[in-house]
Design a protein around this motif. Structure first.
Motif: not given
Length: 426
Positions: A188-189, A192, A394-395, A409-410, A412
């Motif tokens: 997730g980093d 996107t 999620g960001q 960014r994510s 998570s």
């Protein structure tokens, strides 16, 4: 103590003071010599300190560490030295000077290889307060929080050590700095949008609905019907006029005066009718309009939920407006740069929410809610870092490091470390 001093006369020289109780340690005794100090207790025996380590052993450090339990050990990395105490150690190097470490941070540092590992020598003494501990090392700033463990952040903002910089994709340099950490960033980093560090994450706007087409069609049909009725009425009127004219011509000589009187009466009645009907219609229209105006004013007043949502939208818009602002450790300005908590403090402050300065203080500034209930405009926190949850699931928006600055960014990786969602809006 006297026997120890005699055995180490070459290292200590002559006594320069009397033996005395050591303040801060029960049952401890101390005495100063030309080249160092000797400390003794029944439990530890006698050991001496000299040089920079001796000079750093004073005040609260004595209480925090207790008495020395070994002699000084030299020959460490870069010519450094260290000495053990009851509750911790003091390490010295030419570049860092002498600093002690103790407790949880000492254990973590020891697990990472002490001075031989990626963290290197300590550059400050540790500070423990309110369930939180922090200490600066050459390779990273260690932050420990009760219930969460220890996290590494470097003084320049790049996460080194056993953690790959989570502000973007990992690279070999990060891995080398971390002493062998994985070269790939956590899930997730990656950006996107395929390369931009500040991905907007927004989809296209919805098309406006083309409502009212059926209504227009019905209005057209109605217009045609009205026109048709008007044409029929026109024909009837023409026919009626022709019939009346024929009758009037036949009776013109004998009935003309009567018809004139009747015509005047009919006209008088017609004139009276509009005058009496018109005011009533106008009054009704005014009443209806007044009711509509009151209804519109009532509908225009936003509800509490709408006000809260508007504030959330404004916070997210503000956070997004500062994408790309450079990361500066300790900074609080969009022009000069900021760190993670400086960024959140600025954004929320612009919209009437005054947050304290540090991440740990901001964590306690609101209400902790389940991560599943997180909304745009909430904050997400782990020890040593904080961000603003974005409009994209999620960001988050955050100021993470000097490599990526302020970005989206994510989060998570934060959830994987037990992150807390903090609500300060509504």
């Amino acid at each position: 103590m006297e026997k120890y001093a005699a055995d180490h006369a070459k290292e200590l020289g002559k006594a320069t003071g009397k033996e005395h109780d050591l303040k801060g340690v029960d049952g401890a005794r101390a005495r100063a010599y030309e080249k160092g100090n000797v400390y003794w207790s029944k439990k530890t025996g006698a050991y001496h300190l000299s040089g920079a380590i001796k000079n750093s052993y004073k005040g609260d450090v004595v209480t925090q560490l207790g008495l020395p339990t070994s002699k000084e050990k030299g020959g460490l990395k870069d010519g450094g030295a260290a000495q053990s105490f009851q509750k911790g150690n003091i390490y010295w190097s030419k570049d860092t000077g002498a600093h002690y470490t103790t407790g949880t941070l000492l254990k973590y540092w020891g697990d990472k290889g002490t001075v031989k590992g990626h963290l290197g020598y300590p550059e400050s003494d540790p500070v423990y307060k309110d369930g939180r501990g922090e200490q600066l090392f050459e390779g990273a700033r260690l932050v420990w929080a009760e219930g969460y463990g220890t996290t590494e952040f470097s003084p320049t903002g790049t996460i080194d050590g056993g953690v790959v910089d989570t502000n973007g994709p990992g690279d070999p340099d990060d891995a080398n700095a971390s002493g062998g950490a994985d070269e790939s960033a956590p899930p997730g980093d990656n950006a996107t949008d395929g390369g931009s560090a500040a991905d907007s994450g927004e989809g296209s706007t919805d098309d406006t609905d083309a409502k009212g087409d059926d209504k227009d069609s019905k209005d057209d049909d109605k217009s045609k019907d009205d026109k048709s009725k008007g044409d029929d009425k026109s024909k009837d009127d023409d026919k009626s006029k022709d019939d009346d004219k024929s009758k009037d011509d036949d009776k013109s000589k004998s009935d003309k005066p009567k018809d004139d009187d009747k015509s005047k009466d009919d006209k008088s009645k017609d004139d009276d009718k509009p005058k009496s009907d018109k005011p009533k219609d106008d009054k009704k229209d005014k009443d209806d309009k007044s009711k509509d105006d009151k209804k519109d004013k009532k509908d225009d007043k936003p509800s509490k939920a709408e006000k809260i949502q508007a504030q959330r939208d404004s916070i997210v818009k503000e956070a997004k407006a500062h994408l790309g602002v450079r990361y500066v450790w300790g900074g609080t300005s969009p022009t000069r740069g900021w760190d993670c908590s400086g960024y959140t403090q600025y954004v929320y402050g612009k919209h009437g929410i005054n947050l304290p300065r540090t991440t740990s203080q901001q964590r306690n500034a609101g209400t902790v809610i389940p991560a599943s209930e997180a909304k745009a405009g909430d904050m997400i926190w782990i020890p040593g870092h904080i961000g603003i949850i974005s409009e994209t699931k999620g960001q988050m928006y955050d100021a993470g490091s000097t490599r990526t600055n302020t970005t989206k960014r994510s989060y998570s990786w934060m959830l994987n470390r037990g992150a807390k969602v903090i609500r300060v809006v509504g």
